[in-house]
Every structure is written in structure tokens, then in C-alpha cells.
Design a protein around this motif. Structure first.
Motif, PDB file in Angstrom:
ATOM      1  N   PHE A  45       0.832  -1.208   0.000  1.00 27.31           N
ATOM      2  CA  PHE A  45       0.000   0.000   0.000  1.00 27.31           C
ATOM      3  C   PHE A  45       0.867   1.259   0.000  1.00 27.31           C
ATOM      4  N   LEU A 112     -14.703   9.275   8.661  1.00 23.34           N
ATOM      5  CA  LEU A 112     -14.779   8.459   7.459  1.00 23.34           C
ATOM      6  C   LEU A 112     -15.256   7.058   7.822  1.00 23.34           C
ATOM      7  N   LEU A 114     -15.404   3.341   6.765  1.00 23.37           N
ATOM      8  CA  LEU A 114     -14.606   2.500   5.854  1.00 23.37           C
ATOM      9  C   LEU A 114     -15.423   1.469   5.087  1.00 23.37           C
TER      10      LEU A 114
ATOM     11  N   VAL B  12       0.924  -7.147  -0.760  1.00 23.09           N
ATOM     12  CA  VAL B  12      -0.190  -6.621   0.041  1.00 23.09           C
ATOM     13  C   VAL B  12      -0.500  -7.593   1.172  1.00 23.09           C
ATOM     14  N   ASP B  13      -0.646  -7.061   2.377  1.00 20.98           N
ATOM     15  CA  ASP B  13      -1.000  -7.874   3.552  1.00 20.98           C
ATOM     16  C   ASP B  13      -2.505  -8.057   3.564  1.00 20.98           C
ATOM     17  N   ALA B  16      -4.457  -8.828   6.801  1.00 18.29           N
ATOM     18  CA  ALA B  16      -4.823  -7.699   7.667  1.00 18.29           C
ATOM     19  C   ALA B  16      -6.101  -7.046   7.164  1.00 18.29           C
ATOM     20  N   VAL B  17      -6.209  -6.901   5.827  1.00 18.70           N
ATOM     21  CA  VAL B  17      -7.431  -6.325   5.259  1.00 18.70           C
ATOM     22  C   VAL B  17      -8.617  -7.245   5.564  1.00 18.70           C
ATOM     23  N   LEU B  20      -9.779  -6.885   9.090  1.00 16.43           N
ATOM     24  CA  LEU B  20     -10.542  -5.641   9.272  1.00 16.43           C
ATOM     25  C   LEU B  20     -11.956  -5.803   8.727  1.00 16.43           C
ATOM     26  N   VAL B  21     -12.059  -6.427   7.532  1.00 19.23           N
ATOM     27  CA  VAL B  21     -13.380  -6.673   6.941  1.00 19.23           C
ATOM     28  C   VAL B  21     -14.230  -7.495   7.905  1.00 19.23           C
ATOM     29  N   GLN B  25     -17.698  -6.514   9.714  1.00 15.48           N
ATOM     30  CA  GLN B  25     -18.919  -7.299   9.495  1.00 15.48           C
ATOM     31  C   GLN B  25     -19.556  -7.674  10.831  1.00 15.48           C
ATOM     32  N   PRO B  28     -20.318  -3.121  12.669  1.00 12.12           N
ATOM     33  CA  PRO B  28     -20.186  -2.043  11.671  1.00 12.12           C
ATOM     34  C   PRO B  28     -19.616  -0.751  12.252  1.00 12.12           C
ATOM     35  N   ALA B  31     -16.083   0.432  11.553  1.00 11.57           N
ATOM     36  CA  ALA B  31     -15.721   1.106  10.298  1.00 11.57           C
ATOM     37  C   ALA B  31     -15.679   2.620  10.445  1.00 11.57           C
ATOM     38  N   SER B  32     -16.171   3.122  11.558  1.00 15.76           N
ATOM     39  CA  SER B  32     -16.161   4.579  11.778  1.00 15.76           C
ATOM     40  C   SER B  32     -14.779   5.012  12.238  1.00 15.76           C
ATOM     41  N   THR B  33     -14.111   5.779  11.409  1.00 16.55           N
ATOM     42  CA  THR B  33     -12.748   6.189  11.737  1.00 16.55           C
ATOM     43  C   THR B  33     -12.644   7.707  11.721  1.00 16.55           C
ATOM     44  N   VAL B  88      -3.549   2.712  -3.568  1.00 17.19           N
ATOM     45  CA  VAL B  88      -3.977   1.761  -2.526  1.00 17.19           C
ATOM     46  C   VAL B  88      -5.191   0.963  -3.021  1.00 17.19           C
ATOM     47  N   ALA B  92      -5.154  -3.044  -3.416  1.00 14.92           N
ATOM     48  CA  ALA B  92      -6.050  -3.850  -2.577  1.00 14.92           C
ATOM     49  C   ALA B  92      -6.985  -4.694  -3.436  1.00 14.92           C
TER      50      ALA B  92
END
Lengths: 173, 173
Positions: A45, A112, A114, B12-13, B16-17, B20-21, B25, B28, B31-33, B88, B92
Motif C-alpha cells: 500500500f 470516514l 470504511l 499486500v497484507d 490484515a485487510v 478488518l473486513v 462485518q 459495523p 468502520a467509523s474512523t 492503494v 487492494a
């Protein structure tokens, strides 16, 4: 870098700004500008943005997002660009108004969600909202600073790019 | 920086993605960052944006705009942030789709009329339009790359922040 023969308010070269204003008044087409950047992906990334001959702006994602956490990520860069743009706007408009600034800082925060970026929802993947808080150290009155603030808010190139819908064309070569 | 025990597609890791997904799930709200940057004015039209503990992103304006021309200006930084964000997104989504990327570059251009910034006209001070052209070196088919492009276009945080009107609150402390 060099000595100036006269002290300039806020160290702003207001003569250069005045010359540009005059040339645009004579020929409005002189106000049409094109800006550019080139981005190179560096695997994972990580990437970097090159602008003219300046050092590249490095980019990466935090580890929680799968990145190597080696640099600010793109949304943080966007907030930084907004703050840098507001700083120019305050410096320029304060100087025109004869206001001396001792210090100026901008704190930026953006919310944001995600879910769209992660492919878990359709819709808006961008910031839901951004707040920029400007702290000015100056002897100017509150009224003068509020007039300055209104002027900057009404004329910020990055601010308006964010606050308005800008036509964006993403092309696959 | 460290050896990986298995070669990772596009470096790409993706685990880790994936983690996070999965956490989003399950919850939810995960996901607010919130993202942040702090900008310090350095007199004239120079400033710098600080993000977490990374080296500051310097900013200045070209001499024709009254600056010291020591760094990319804020609208160039915005274009760079967009290109870094797209990089990115491609990395991804290509990895999720099993597409190996050999190289990826993004050329960004934006048109901006300076009249509003210079106080010579009211209205939109931001970019009138932005074009990002992505060049990908990969063995994937044109159809696969176009599907990838559509996915990235539909989920870019910086792209959507530009292409949509985002609530922006500029506060004078």
C-alpha cells in the motif's frame, strides 16, 4: 534565504500577488491554471506522489489497514493539503488587510466510514465531514479576524474542492 | 523490512485487510474512523502538515503566486493524495481479485481558475475538473483491468471526497 531590503508584513510577497492580480484583471485567461502530480506505486500500500522537481510525498497505510505504516495515508494527506491551503489563504488575506500574524495553526479532523472502501457497502467512500479549527495569534480584533476568516472560507481552493462536487474523470490508460 | 515466510501477491497484507473486513462485518461501528492532521504556518506562504509522528509535509507556493517555491503547493498535494489513494485501491482490489501488478502509475491533472482565490470573483475557488489517468503493467486481461478500475473508482475515499460535496466546517478558535 536572502536578506530583504524592507521588512514585509507576515513575510508575504504581496507585490507578487498584486502583479498576478493585475495580470488577471488585464487578461482573465491568465487565471486559468493547470496543476499536476505523478504517483508511483511502490508495492503493498506504499506509493509516492511527485510534484515538479520536489522530493516525493510518501504514502502508506496503517498496519490495521494492511499497510506498512511508513507515512501518512492519503486521507491524512488530504487533510494536510486543506490545512496548508487555509494557511496560505490567511497569510494572503491578512497581509492585504494589514493584519500582522504572530502565529497560525490549523487542526483538522475528518470522519470516514470504511465500509464503502472495504467493499462492504455501496455509496460514499469519502469523508462524511471535515472540521478545520484555526487558531490565530494576532493583535487584530475579533471582528477583524472574523472578517478574515470569512474571506478565507470563501476563497480556499482545497476547501472548495472538498465542499463542492468536482467533476473527476478516472481513466484507465 | 523483514523477511516474509510466504510471498504475498503485490506485497499486500491481504490477511490484515481480511481481518478488518471481518471485524467490521461483526461490528459495523468498527468502520467509523477519525483522521487528523495539524498544520503550522511558517510565515509567508510556507507551512507544514504534521500527521501522527511522521515527518511533516512541507507546503509553499510558486514565486508567481507570491511564495518561496520550496515545496508542492496545497492543490498539488491534493492531486498527490488522490493518486496515492487510487494506488492503494488498485493494490487492494487487484490482490483480492488475484491480479498480479508489475507496475502502476497515476498521472493527475486539475484545472483551476484563480479568480476566486485572488478575490476577483465570487464563486468556486476549487478545481473545475480533475483527470487521473492510471497506467497498469499486468498480465491481466483488459476486461479484468476494467472491472478492477470500476471497483476502485466506486470506492476511493479521496476520489469520493473530491467528487461529492462533503460538509466542511471551518472554525475560528
Amino acid at each position: 534565504m536572502t536578506d530583504t531590503t524592507t521588512a514585509r508584513l507576515n513575510d508575504v510577497d504581496i507585490d507578487a500577488v498584486g502583479a498576478l492580480v493585475q495580470s488577471v484583471q488585464t487578461d482573465p485567461a491568465a487565471a486559468s491554471t493547470t496543476w499536476a502530480a505523478r504517483v508511483q506505486w511502490n508495492r503493498g500500500f506504499a506509493s509516492e506522489a511527485k510534484v515538479r522537481s520536489f522530493s516525493p510525498i510518501p504514502s502508506d497505510e496503517p498496519a490495521a489497514l494492511g499497510g506498512g505504516d511508513s507515512a501518512p495515508n492519503p486521507v491524512e494527506q488530504l487533510l494536510g493539503a486543506l490545512g496548508n491551503c487555509l494557511a496560505v489563504g490567511y497569510a494572503a488575506n491578512a497581509t492585504v488587510a494589514g493584519i500582522a500574524l504572530r502565529d497560525l495553526r490549523v487542526e483538522l479532523k475528518g470522519e470516514l466510514d470504511l465500509q464503502a472502501f472495504l467493499g462492504l457497502a455501496d455509496g460514499h467512500a469519502g469523508f462524511n465531514s471535515i472540521v478545520a479549527t484555526v487558531t490565530i495569534d494576532s493583535d487584530a480584533s475579533r471582528d477583524e479576524l472574523e472578517a478574515l476568516h470569512a474571506k478565507v472560507s470563501g476563497s480556499s481552493p482545497v476547501g472548495h474542492t472538498i465542499a463542492h462536487a468536482v467533476p473527476l474523470d478516472l481513466v484507465l490508460a
